[in-house]
Design a protein around this motif. Structure first.
Motif, mmCIF file in Angstrom:
data_model
loop_
_atom_site.group_PDB
_atom_site.id
_atom_site.type_symbol
_atom_site.label_atom_id
_atom_site.label_comp_id
_atom_site.label_asym_id
_atom_site.label_seq_id
_atom_site.Cartn_x
_atom_site.Cartn_y
_atom_site.Cartn_z
ATOM 1 N N MET A 174 1.012 -0.946 0.312
ATOM 2 C CA MET A 174 -0.112 0.079 -0.266
ATOM 3 C C MET A 174 1.167 1.967 -0.132
ATOM 4 N N ILE A 175 0.914 2.344 -0.512
ATOM 5 C CA ILE A 175 1.146 3.273 -0.469
ATOM 6 C C ILE A 175 -0.023 4.129 0.107
ATOM 7 N N THR A 176 0.983 5.331 1.052
ATOM 8 C CA THR A 176 1.289 6.332 2.035
ATOM 9 C C THR A 176 1.320 7.704 1.583
ATOM 10 N N ASP A 177 0.557 9.083 0.617
ATOM 11 C CA ASP A 177 1.446 10.114 0.493
ATOM 12 C C ASP A 177 1.356 10.689 1.868
ATOM 13 N N ILE A 178 2.575 11.884 1.456
ATOM 14 C CA ILE A 178 2.688 12.139 2.362
ATOM 15 C C ILE A 178 2.722 13.546 2.171
ATOM 16 N N VAL A 179 1.970 14.297 2.762
ATOM 17 C CA VAL A 179 0.984 15.650 2.832
ATOM 18 C C VAL A 179 1.775 16.916 3.139
ATOM 19 N N LEU A 180 1.987 17.968 3.247
ATOM 20 C CA LEU A 180 2.799 19.085 3.294
ATOM 21 C C LEU A 180 1.267 19.787 4.399
ATOM 22 N N PRO A 181 0.551 19.920 5.417
ATOM 23 C CA PRO A 181 -0.074 20.143 6.346
ATOM 24 C C PRO A 181 0.337 21.448 6.077
ATOM 25 N N SER A 182 -1.296 21.731 6.566
ATOM 26 C CA SER A 182 -1.282 23.857 7.071
ATOM 27 C C SER A 182 -0.923 23.945 8.705
ATOM 28 N N SER A 183 -0.135 24.644 7.847
ATOM 29 C CA SER A 183 -0.193 25.556 9.604
ATOM 30 C C SER A 183 -0.674 25.934 10.352
ATOM 31 N N GLY A 184 -1.886 26.656 9.404
ATOM 32 C CA GLY A 184 -2.913 27.322 10.284
ATOM 33 C C GLY A 184 -2.045 29.311 9.392
ATOM 34 N N MET A 185 -3.276 29.945 9.714
ATOM 35 C CA MET A 185 -2.196 30.558 9.869
ATOM 36 C C MET A 185 -2.425 31.847 8.404
ATOM 37 N N GLY A 186 -3.067 30.962 7.594
ATOM 38 C CA GLY A 186 -3.009 31.779 6.544
ATOM 39 C C GLY A 186 -1.974 31.831 5.482
ATOM 40 N N ILE A 187 -0.931 30.698 6.105
ATOM 41 C CA ILE A 187 -0.245 30.293 5.558
ATOM 42 C C ILE A 187 -0.463 29.546 3.839
ATOM 43 N N GLU A 188 0.280 30.028 2.653
ATOM 44 C CA GLU A 188 0.197 28.693 1.761
ATOM 45 C C GLU A 188 0.761 28.291 1.234
ATOM 46 N N GLU A 189 1.788 28.206 1.256
ATOM 47 C CA GLU A 189 3.123 26.909 0.884
ATOM 48 C C GLU A 189 4.333 27.366 1.605
ATOM 49 N N ALA A 190 5.810 25.985 1.395
ATOM 50 C CA ALA A 190 6.383 26.188 2.200
ATOM 51 C C ALA A 190 7.357 25.438 1.931
ATOM 52 N N THR A 191 8.477 26.225 2.395
ATOM 53 C CA THR A 191 10.178 24.958 1.393
ATOM 54 C C THR A 191 10.673 24.436 2.291
ATOM 55 N N ILE A 192 10.632 23.444 1.702
ATOM 56 C CA ILE A 192 11.345 22.699 2.391
ATOM 57 C C ILE A 192 13.082 22.358 2.772
ATOM 58 N N VAL A 193 13.554 22.005 4.189
ATOM 59 C CA VAL A 193 14.634 22.516 4.313
ATOM 60 C C VAL A 193 15.386 21.840 4.182
ATOM 61 N N ARG A 194 14.196 20.557 5.064
ATOM 62 C CA ARG A 194 15.506 18.807 5.269
ATOM 63 C C ARG A 194 14.422 18.123 5.804
ATOM 64 N N TRP A 195 15.252 17.435 4.584
ATOM 65 C CA TRP A 195 14.862 15.736 4.743
ATOM 66 C C TRP A 195 15.388 15.064 5.295
ATOM 67 N N LEU A 196 14.427 14.367 7.120
ATOM 68 C CA LEU A 196 15.345 13.850 7.911
ATOM 69 C C LEU A 196 15.909 12.444 7.907
ATOM 70 N N LYS A 197 15.182 11.499 6.948
ATOM 71 C CA LYS A 197 15.116 10.140 6.083
ATOM 72 C C LYS A 197 15.415 10.347 5.457
ATOM 73 N N GLY A 198 15.915 9.054 3.987
ATOM 74 C CA GLY A 198 15.841 8.716 2.789
ATOM 75 C C GLY A 198 15.703 8.303 1.987
ATOM 76 N N ILE A 199 15.350 7.476 0.793
ATOM 77 C CA ILE A 199 14.461 6.912 -0.043
ATOM 78 C C ILE A 199 15.393 5.433 0.630
ATOM 79 N N GLY A 200 14.646 4.616 1.060
ATOM 80 C CA GLY A 200 14.658 3.165 1.800
ATOM 81 C C GLY A 200 14.865 2.915 3.076
ATOM 82 N N ASP A 201 14.527 4.235 3.515
ATOM 83 C CA ASP A 201 14.847 4.142 4.981
ATOM 84 C C ASP A 201 13.880 4.213 5.522
#
Length: 78
Positions: free
Chosen positions: A1-28
């Motif tokens: 089964m595949i589960t999507d990782i979705v960028l959640p809303s933080s509220g405060m009217g924010i519409e976008e975010a920048t990915i700073v750092r992945w703490l896990k890599g592909i295959g982890d």
């Protein structure tokens, strides 16, 4: 089964975010609720938790990439 990782809303009217750092890599292994990525909005840095346990299968949004809230940023397979 595949589960999507979705960028959640933080509220405060924010519409976008920048990915700073992945703490896990592909295959982890990831556990549900574990912080796997950090994203920065105009107002704060937020931690994104894994929505499921399994293996990080894909990273759709690379570090430094700006994405819209609710966008799929990766996937997990179980």
């Amino acid at each position: 089964m595949i589960t999507d990782i979705v960028l959640p809303s933080s509220g405060m009217g924010i519409e976008e975010a920048t990915i700073v750092r992945w703490l896990k890599g592909i295959g982890d292994n990831v556990s549900e609720g574990e912080t796997i990525v950090e994203a920065e909005t105009a107002k704060a840095t937020m931690e994104v938790e894994s929505p499921a346990s399994g293996v990080l299968a894909t990273i759709v949004a690379a570090e430094g990439q700006t994405v819209e809230i609710n966008a799929v940023i990766g996937t997990i397979t179980s």
